[in-house]
Scaffold this active site. Structure first.
Site, PDB file in Angstrom:
ATOM      1  N   HIS A 137      46.266  33.145  38.614  1.00 14.54           N
ATOM      2  CA  HIS A 137      45.127  32.346  38.539  1.00 14.54           C
ATOM      3  C   HIS A 137      45.518  31.238  38.868  1.00 14.54           C
ATOM      4  O   HIS A 137      46.041  30.684  38.980  1.00 14.54           O
ATOM      5  CB  HIS A 137      44.803  32.544  37.120  1.00 14.54           C
ATOM      6  N   ASP A 144      42.276  40.121  33.698  1.00 11.01           N
ATOM      7  CA  ASP A 144      41.547  41.580  33.746  1.00 11.01           C
ATOM      8  C   ASP A 144      42.939  42.535  33.431  1.00 11.01           C
ATOM      9  O   ASP A 144      43.221  43.996  33.997  1.00 11.01           O
ATOM     10  CB  ASP A 144      41.396  41.857  35.745  1.00 11.01           C
TER      11      ASP A 144
HETATM   12  N1  ACO Z   1      50.717  39.011  43.045  1.00  7.69           N
HETATM   13  C1  ACO Z   1      52.244  38.137  43.966  1.00  7.69           C
HETATM   14  N2  ACO Z   1      52.628  36.788  44.312  1.00  7.69           N
HETATM   15  C2  ACO Z   1      51.008  36.111  44.126  1.00  7.69           C
HETATM   16  C3  ACO Z   1      50.022  36.891  42.958  1.00  7.69           C
HETATM   17  C4  ACO Z   1      49.984  38.032  42.608  1.00  7.69           C
HETATM   18  N3  ACO Z   1      48.984  38.295  42.131  1.00  7.69           N
HETATM   19  N4  ACO Z   1      49.216  36.065  42.790  1.00  7.69           N
HETATM   20  C5  ACO Z   1      49.872  35.077  43.154  1.00  7.69           C
HETATM   21  N5  ACO Z   1      51.043  35.136  43.974  1.00  7.69           N
HETATM   22  C6  ACO Z   1      51.242  33.983  44.928  1.00  7.69           C
HETATM   23  C7  ACO Z   1      51.112  33.697  45.984  1.00  7.69           C
HETATM   24  O1  ACO Z   1      51.498  34.603  47.437  1.00  7.69           O
HETATM   25  C8  ACO Z   1      51.161  32.274  46.857  1.00  7.69           C
HETATM   26  O2  ACO Z   1      52.945  32.059  46.829  1.00  7.69           O
HETATM   27  P1  ACO Z   1      53.344  31.370  48.158  1.00  7.69           P
HETATM   28  O3  ACO Z   1      53.152  29.864  47.588  1.00  7.69           O
HETATM   29  O4  ACO Z   1      54.979  31.633  48.309  1.00  7.69           O
HETATM   30  O5  ACO Z   1      52.735  31.369  49.394  1.00  7.69           O
HETATM   31  C9  ACO Z   1      51.372  31.686  45.500  1.00  7.69           C
HETATM   32  O6  ACO Z   1      51.649  32.808  44.261  1.00  7.69           O
HETATM   33  C10 ACO Z   1      50.285  30.974  44.716  1.00  7.69           C
HETATM   34  O7  ACO Z   1      49.367  32.328  45.185  1.00  7.69           O
HETATM   35  P2  ACO Z   1      47.558  31.252  45.440  1.00  7.69           P
HETATM   36  O8  ACO Z   1      47.030  32.952  46.572  1.00  7.69           O
HETATM   37  O9  ACO Z   1      48.025  30.356  46.627  1.00  7.69           O
HETATM   38  O10 ACO Z   1      46.644  30.696  44.315  1.00  7.69           O
HETATM   39  P3  ACO Z   1      45.642  30.377  44.269  1.00  7.69           P
HETATM   40  O11 ACO Z   1      45.218  29.821  42.879  1.00  7.69           O
HETATM   41  O12 ACO Z   1      44.251  30.642  45.557  1.00  7.69           O
HETATM   42  O13 ACO Z   1      44.656  32.148  43.990  1.00  7.69           O
HETATM   43  C11 ACO Z   1      43.984  34.260  42.733  1.00  7.69           C
HETATM   44  C12 ACO Z   1      44.696  32.923  42.290  1.00  7.69           C
HETATM   45  C13 ACO Z   1      43.190  34.911  43.508  1.00  7.69           C
HETATM   46  C14 ACO Z   1      44.021  34.597  41.176  1.00  7.69           C
HETATM   47  C15 ACO Z   1      45.959  34.849  43.069  1.00  7.69           C
HETATM   48  O14 ACO Z   1      47.042  34.830  41.744  1.00  7.69           O
HETATM   49  C16 ACO Z   1      45.637  36.548  43.156  1.00  7.69           C
HETATM   50  O15 ACO Z   1      45.373  36.740  44.696  1.00  7.69           O
HETATM   51  N6  ACO Z   1      45.592  37.676  41.683  1.00  7.69           N
HETATM   52  C17 ACO Z   1      45.704  38.238  42.134  1.00  7.69           C
HETATM   53  C18 ACO Z   1      44.039  39.417  42.095  1.00  7.69           C
HETATM   54  C19 ACO Z   1      43.767  38.318  40.362  1.00  7.69           C
HETATM   55  O16 ACO Z   1      44.324  39.204  39.541  1.00  7.69           O
HETATM   56  N7  ACO Z   1      42.330  38.137  40.433  1.00  7.69           N
HETATM   57  C20 ACO Z   1      41.901  37.466  39.093  1.00  7.69           C
HETATM   58  C21 ACO Z   1      41.744  36.314  39.418  1.00  7.69           C
HETATM   59  S1  ACO Z   1      40.928  35.771  37.440  1.00  7.69           S
HETATM   60  C22 ACO Z   1      39.298  36.338  37.435  1.00  7.69           C
HETATM   61  O17 ACO Z   1      38.418  36.056  38.447  1.00  7.69           O
HETATM   62  C23 ACO Z   1      39.098  37.275  36.358  1.00  7.69           C
END
Ligand code: ACO
Length: 431
Positions: A308, A366
């Site tokens: 998140h 979720d």
């Molecule tokens: N699985 C694996 N790796 C992940 C995940 C994941 N679910 N989420 C983040 N990471 C990693 C990224 O690869 C990144 O790694 P790096 O620093 O080595 O490049 C690091 O963690 C940070 O991730 P970002 O994408 O930069 O974080 P951001 O804050 O932009 O994204 C998000 C947040 C979109 C929720 C992300 O965690 C994600 O895609 N999760 C899966 C989708 C999801 O569950 N979305 C629901 C969110 S809650 C809602 O909207 C109700």
């Protein structure tokens, strides 16, 4: 606007600028850069708004480090346990917990707006039967502005109020109709003798051919899902609603924009994507393979329902959702549900893995919601529409707050341009 409590000095080139600092009631201090371009001739750069407060707000606060979510100061776990969705709607909209008389009046007003204009039913038949219900929601909610002209004048507080109540009241009807349409069953009219959640279940699952009575425990679980999704401060869809509203667009158009944004798998679409992922994993022995994929930089796969932008600790909503999943499956006599087993084991293994702990990736709202919704009988395509109907009150509360802010202006970000500079047009035969 909060009072100035300090100032920051920004030095660049031969310039030195003093920028006001504001201290919020909770959360980190904020540096005001609104005069930066006028005084310093520079922009700031923050794609994805990771460090930018886009507004001041009194509605919802998240402490991502603690894993805390407060609506008007009240923690979400207390609201999920002791309150109910319409009371939380009132709280978000008006800022305080209602008295008994106030909630009676609010419920009365909401239940008297649950039907949609009969002409709207025709609108549905323009969609293909296999349309995703979110596609239908975007279209139908946008079209509400063509049906409810008497509540589109945003300058009139009364019309804003009527539009708010209309949207909270009609969204379950619209979502249920989208579902009924895609499965080829007749629309079920709302029943005002039922509570908000039971009415939604009835509109989704009853058919004219036989009696249907929603199970009160499932109604409670449904109500809790609505409550847990009601608002989440300046998330992507809420910011979309605010941005659309900042130009003076009518509330139905703004909420349609919010629904479109919510649909994406990085946001509200994650609940559908998460359940699909859990089913694809299928059994606990395949979990290590999927964890390895999520960690692989060359594989775009992510653990859906994990991570998140704001929470760097457990999402408090996920905790309540996990408990609710146990209760609902138990009630329905679904023992040894393989998807729930996979979810629990996946959570355990991920939280023991340094990749996830070091990046502070925890289950989000979720992760367990899809398991509950599926057990209730909803197809995966309905998960995000249910999120949309729950979040409507948050969108509307934030939109109303924005419009009453005396300093409100159109949202219009700047850019860091990296394209070509001025060049002359070349005639086609010379290219
Ligand atoms: N699985 C694996 N790796 C992940 C995940 C994941 N679910 N989420 C983040 N990471 C990693 C990224 O690869 C990144 O790694 P790096 O620093 O080595 O490049 C690091 O963690 C940070 O991730 P970002 O994408 O930069 O974080 P951001 O804050 O932009 O994204 C998000 C947040 C979109 C929720 C992300 O965690 C994600 O895609 N999760 C899966 C989708 C999801 O569950 N979305 C629901 C969110 S809650 C809602 O909207 C109700």
């Amino acid at each position: 606007m909060v009072n100035q409590t300090g100032k920051a000095t920004l030095t660049f080139g031969d310039k030195e600028l003093e920028l006001p600092i504001y201290t919020p009631t909770a959360g980190p201090d904020v540096i005001d850069i609104t005069k930066l371009y006028a005084q310093g001739g520079v922009f700031t750069y923050d794609p994805g708004f990771t460090s930018t407060a886009s507004c001041d707000s009194t509605i919802t606060f998240i402490d991502g480090e603690k894993g805390e979510l407060l609506h008007r100061g009240y923690p979400i776990d207390q609201l999920a346990e002791k309150s109910h969705f319409l009371e939380v709607c009132y709280l978000l909209l008006y800022g305080h917990l209602p008295t008994a008389a106030e909630i009676d009046d609010f419920e009365y007003r909401v239940t008297r707006h649950t039907m949609v204009h009969e002409q709207m039913t025709k609108f549905y038949s323009g969609f293909r039967r296999d349309a995703h219900p979110m596609a239908i929601m975007v279209g139908v909610v946008g079209a509400m502005s063509a049906f409810y002209h008497d509540s589109t004048d945003i300058a009139d507080p009364w019309q804003r109020e009527v539009a708010s109540i209309r949207m909270i009241a009609k969204m379950p009807t619209i979502a249920a109709m989208a579902y009924k349409y895609t499965i080829g069953q007749p629309f079920v009219y709302p029943r005002n003798d039922l509570d908000y959640a039971s009415n939604f279940l009835n509109m989704c699952f009853s058919v004219p051919a036989e009696e249907y009575m929603p199970n009160p425990i499932l109604s409670r679980a449904m109500d809790r899902i609505f409550t847990l999704h009601a608002d989440h401060e300046q998330n992507a869809s809420t910011s979309t609603v605010r941005l659309a509203g900042s130009s003076g667009a009518n509330p139905f158009a703004c909420v349609a924009a919010g629904i479109a944004c919510l649909w994406g798998p990085a946001h509200g679409g994650a609940n559908q994507a998460c359940l699909e992922m859990l089913k694809e994993i299928g059994s606990v022995d395949r979990i290590p393979e999927f964890i390895a994929r999520a960690k692989d930089k060359d594989d775009p796969f992510r653990l859906m329902g994990f991570g998140h932008r704001v929470y760097k600790n457990f999402d408090p909503r996920a905790k309540v959702m996990k408990q609710s999943a146990d209760e609902v499956l138990d009630l329905l006599g679904i023992e040894d549900n393989p998807t729930l087993q996979v979810a629990k084991e996946l959570e355990k293994q991920a939280l023991e893995d340094p990749y996830f702990t070091e990046k502070k990736l925890f289950p989000n709202v979720d992760f367990y919601s899809g398991i509950i919704l599926e057990a209730m009988g909803f197809p995966t395509a309905m998960f995000t529409p249910i999120f949309a109907l729950s979040r409507t009150v948050g969108w509307i509360s934030q939109w109303k707050e924005m419009l009453t802010d005396p300093g409100q202006k159109i949202g219009r970000p700047r850019q860091l341009y990296t394209g070509d500079t001025l060049r002359d047009y070349v005639d086609v035969e010379k290219r």
